[in-house]
Design a protein around this motif. Structure first.
Motif, short mmCIF file in Angstrom:
data_model
loop_
_atom_site.label_atom_id
_atom_site.label_comp_id
_atom_site.label_asym_id
_atom_site.label_seq_id
_atom_site.Cartn_x
_atom_site.Cartn_y
_atom_site.Cartn_z
N UNK A 148 0.84 -1.20 0.00
CA UNK A 148 0.00 0.00 0.00
C UNK A 148 0.87 1.26 0.00
N UNK A 149 1.87 1.31 0.88
CA UNK A 149 2.77 2.46 0.92
C UNK A 149 3.57 2.59 -0.36
N UNK A 150 4.02 1.47 -0.87
CA UNK A 150 4.80 1.49 -2.11
C UNK A 150 3.94 1.92 -3.29
N UNK A 151 2.67 1.57 -3.28
CA UNK A 151 1.75 2.01 -4.34
C UNK A 151 1.54 3.52 -4.27
N UNK A 152 1.38 4.05 -3.07
CA UNK A 152 1.24 5.50 -2.92
C UNK A 152 2.44 6.21 -3.52
N UNK A 153 3.65 5.73 -3.17
CA UNK A 153 4.84 6.37 -3.72
C UNK A 153 4.99 6.07 -5.20
N UNK A 154 4.54 4.91 -5.65
CA UNK A 154 4.57 4.59 -7.08
C UNK A 154 3.72 5.56 -7.88
N UNK A 155 2.56 5.91 -7.37
CA UNK A 155 1.71 6.90 -8.04
C UNK A 155 2.41 8.26 -8.05
N UNK A 156 3.05 8.62 -6.93
CA UNK A 156 3.80 9.88 -6.88
C UNK A 156 4.92 9.87 -7.92
N UNK A 157 5.57 8.73 -8.06
CA UNK A 157 6.65 8.62 -9.06
C UNK A 157 6.10 8.72 -10.48
N UNK A 158 4.95 8.10 -10.73
CA UNK A 158 4.32 8.23 -12.05
C UNK A 158 4.03 9.69 -12.36
N UNK A 159 3.50 10.40 -11.38
CA UNK A 159 3.22 11.82 -11.58
C UNK A 159 4.51 12.61 -11.83
N UNK A 160 5.52 12.31 -11.04
CA UNK A 160 6.80 13.03 -11.20
C UNK A 160 7.40 12.81 -12.58
N UNK A 161 7.39 11.57 -13.04
CA UNK A 161 7.99 11.28 -14.35
C UNK A 161 7.12 11.81 -15.50
N UNK A 162 5.82 11.79 -15.30
CA UNK A 162 4.92 12.38 -16.31
C UNK A 162 5.18 13.88 -16.41
N UNK A 163 5.31 14.53 -15.26
CA UNK A 163 5.60 15.97 -15.26
C UNK A 163 6.95 16.26 -15.92
N UNK A 164 7.93 15.40 -15.68
CA UNK A 164 9.23 15.57 -16.33
C UNK A 164 9.08 15.49 -17.84
N UNK A 165 8.31 14.51 -18.30
CA UNK A 165 8.09 14.35 -19.74
C UNK A 165 7.31 15.52 -20.33
N UNK A 166 6.50 16.17 -19.50
CA UNK A 166 5.73 17.34 -19.94
C UNK A 166 6.59 18.61 -19.91
N UNK A 167 7.81 18.49 -19.35
CA UNK A 167 8.72 19.64 -19.31
C UNK A 167 8.60 20.50 -18.06
N UNK A 168 7.88 20.02 -17.07
CA UNK A 168 7.72 20.80 -15.84
C UNK A 168 8.97 20.68 -14.98
N UNK A 169 9.44 21.80 -14.41
CA UNK A 169 10.60 21.72 -13.50
C UNK A 169 10.18 21.09 -12.18
N UNK A 170 10.97 20.15 -11.72
CA UNK A 170 10.66 19.44 -10.47
C UNK A 170 11.83 19.49 -9.52
N UNK A 171 11.54 19.44 -8.22
CA UNK A 171 12.64 19.34 -7.26
C UNK A 171 13.28 17.97 -7.35
#
Length: 181
Positions: A148-171
């Motif tokens: 469950x915890x790993x899935x929560x972070x997995x979704x966060x990682x999906x969002x982070x990588x999607x944002x990277x592919x969209x060109x958004x600056x991320x920390x």
């Protein structure tokens, strides 16, 4: 849209980081408990099965609850023979596809395959066979908490990588802004 995705990514990662920081205190309890076992056994000749089993519980809890934190901090084991030479965009694709097709399905399988085992333990209110701690079912419940915890972070990682592919600056992973939770 990008702002909303970024906000959700930060919230999910903030939750994971907060969980990891709280879990880190288990390491201190583990060290203190181990020192106590050594002093009692070798200094005073007193053995205590429940105390020894509590160390096993702490050790298991520490690892099961900190895995998502390790992913959030990008400190997990990775073979970077090729990965280190990839551009940030290529890395984002590798991470996104790996999360989508490996991490999340494994989390789902782990949860599903553990569910009957954990429910059976709860139904029996399973205890230690050695006269140690009575809460084996709580320890086994971590088999459901981990995915469950790993899935929560997995979704966060999906969002982070999607944002990277969209060109958004991320920390960077080491500087996730968890304030505001």
């Amino acid at each position: 849209m990008t702002h909303t995705l970024l906000r959700w990514q930060q919230r999910l990662t903030g939750f994971t980081l907060a969980t990891g920081r709280c879990t880190a205190w288990l390491a201190l309890l583990l060290v203190i408990g181990m020192a106590l076992v050594v002093v009692l056994r070798y200094g005073l000749g007193i053995g205590n099965i429940a105390l020894q089993e509590s160390l096993t519980y702490l050790h298991g809890a520490l690892f099961m609850l900190a895995i998502a934190y390790t992913l959030a901090e990008d400190e997990h084991v990775r073979v970077d023979v090729l990965y280190q030479r990839f551009s940030p965009r290529q890395r984002a694709w590798v991470n996104l596809l790996g999360t989508l097709f490996l991490l999340l399905p494994v989390c789902g399988a782990l949860f599903w395959l553990s569910l009957d085992y954990v429910l059976s333990s709860w139904k029996e209110q399973e205890t230690s066979a050695n006269g140690g701690l009575p809460f084996v079912y709580l320890l086994k419940s971590l088999l459901l908490v981990l995915p469950a915890l790993l899935t929560v972070q997995g979704v966060a990682e999906l969002l982070r990588h999607t944002l990277t592919l969209m060109g958004a600056p991320l920390p960077s992973p080491a500087s996730h802004p968890e304030e505001g939770l």
